[in-house]
Design an enzyme around this catalytic site. Sequence first.
Site, short mmCIF file in Angstrom:
data_model
loop_
_atom_site.label_atom_id
_atom_site.label_comp_id
_atom_site.label_asym_id
_atom_site.label_seq_id
_atom_site.Cartn_x
_atom_site.Cartn_y
_atom_site.Cartn_z
CB SER A 185 -0.93 0.01 1.22
OG SER A 185 -0.19 -0.03 2.43
CG HIS A 213 -4.12 -1.07 -1.23
ND1 HIS A 213 -4.58 0.20 -1.42
CD2 HIS A 213 -3.89 -1.19 0.10
CE1 HIS A 213 -4.62 0.84 -0.27
NE2 HIS A 213 -4.21 0.01 0.67
CE LYS A 243 -7.18 -0.03 1.74
NZ LYS A 243 -7.76 -0.57 3.00
#
Length: 395
Positions: A185, A213, A243
């Site tokens: 990340s 991610h 996310k």
Amino acid sequence: MSKELNEFLQSNLNDLKSKGLYNEIEPLQSANGPMIQVGGKELINLSSNNYLGLATDERLTTAAKEAIDKWGAGSGAVRTINGTLEIHLELEKELAKFKGTEAAISYQSGFNCNMAAISAVMGKKDVILSDELNHASIIDGCRLSGAKIVRVNHSDMEDLAAKAKEVRESGLYEKAMFITDGVFSMDGDIAKLPEIVEIAKEFDLMVYVDDAHGSGVLGHGHGTVKHFGLEKEVDFQIGTLSKAIGVVGGYVAGTQDLIDWLKVRSRPFLFSTAVSPADAAAAKRSLEILDADTSLNEKLWENATYFKEKLNAMGFETGISETPITPVIIGDEQKAQDFSKRLYEEGVYVKSIVFPTVPLGTGRVRNMPTAAHTKEMLDNALAIYEKVGKEFDLI
């Protein structure tokens, strides 16, 4: 307040502030979209993990509202008592389809997933090999398990093979696991999953990938494991719904036996109230959208590539990123904080990232261009970067 507590807090807070390590939190006065309102100002938002812009997508908000009307605001209990609603099972079925696995289990957050899954499978007689740049939730999950933890140099396959060989030849451990982020990340680089899987086969390691991610980003949106075509080779696929998926929560995807075990032995599942019906319904709708249409994923990559190339052409240092995560590495922690503040003053919201999130001396601002940004927004942000970068002698 206790005198000792007061002295501890005052001393350490003052120390952080003096070193430029104290993080100021600014509340948003708007939804977390490509443009945000903070402190009465409209800013170009380059700090959100809302990769695909789905957090504000009307299709998700509609699904959430409908779920509240049908199921209520909360789930009312832990999953094992009577907090499992049909919408939770529908979400988990969609997650398994999305990740290419037999089954999946949902949790209240991605952080909870790592606390849950690692400690449910690994114990004091086992060993975990862990990439040194893994997320904090992985580190905490490993500690909670009580297993022996062996740090592996970041994405160093020779080091992984050597340490896997060492722990296996020692004869000290019953089970062995290697854990890695799919996408890291802070730097945006991708785990070397094909090489990791080969080493794991040689030394009989479980492979555990936290793809917080990577999901929604790689593999046409399905994640890092799908990107490499390794759905049948990776034992644990961990992810977040907060996310790219645009909601909140987390999940573990794997074999049916693994999911059945987590339902009876993972503590966050057993002892924490189930994710709300609105969140479950919105997350399910998000996954359906990503399964049906890759246009948001394609727009994300188009915007990210454009933004990164322009920053590099100006002379900014963006490190080793292979993904939309675009750090601008400053070095000095206080300078990184000051750089972030000047960008804010000029109209760009991008937070500084400093120790302990990244190593000392590698302070940075981390840009997250999304599918929701227009080219005009990105060009305006780039013009501000050029102006402030020259002020700080960075370019």
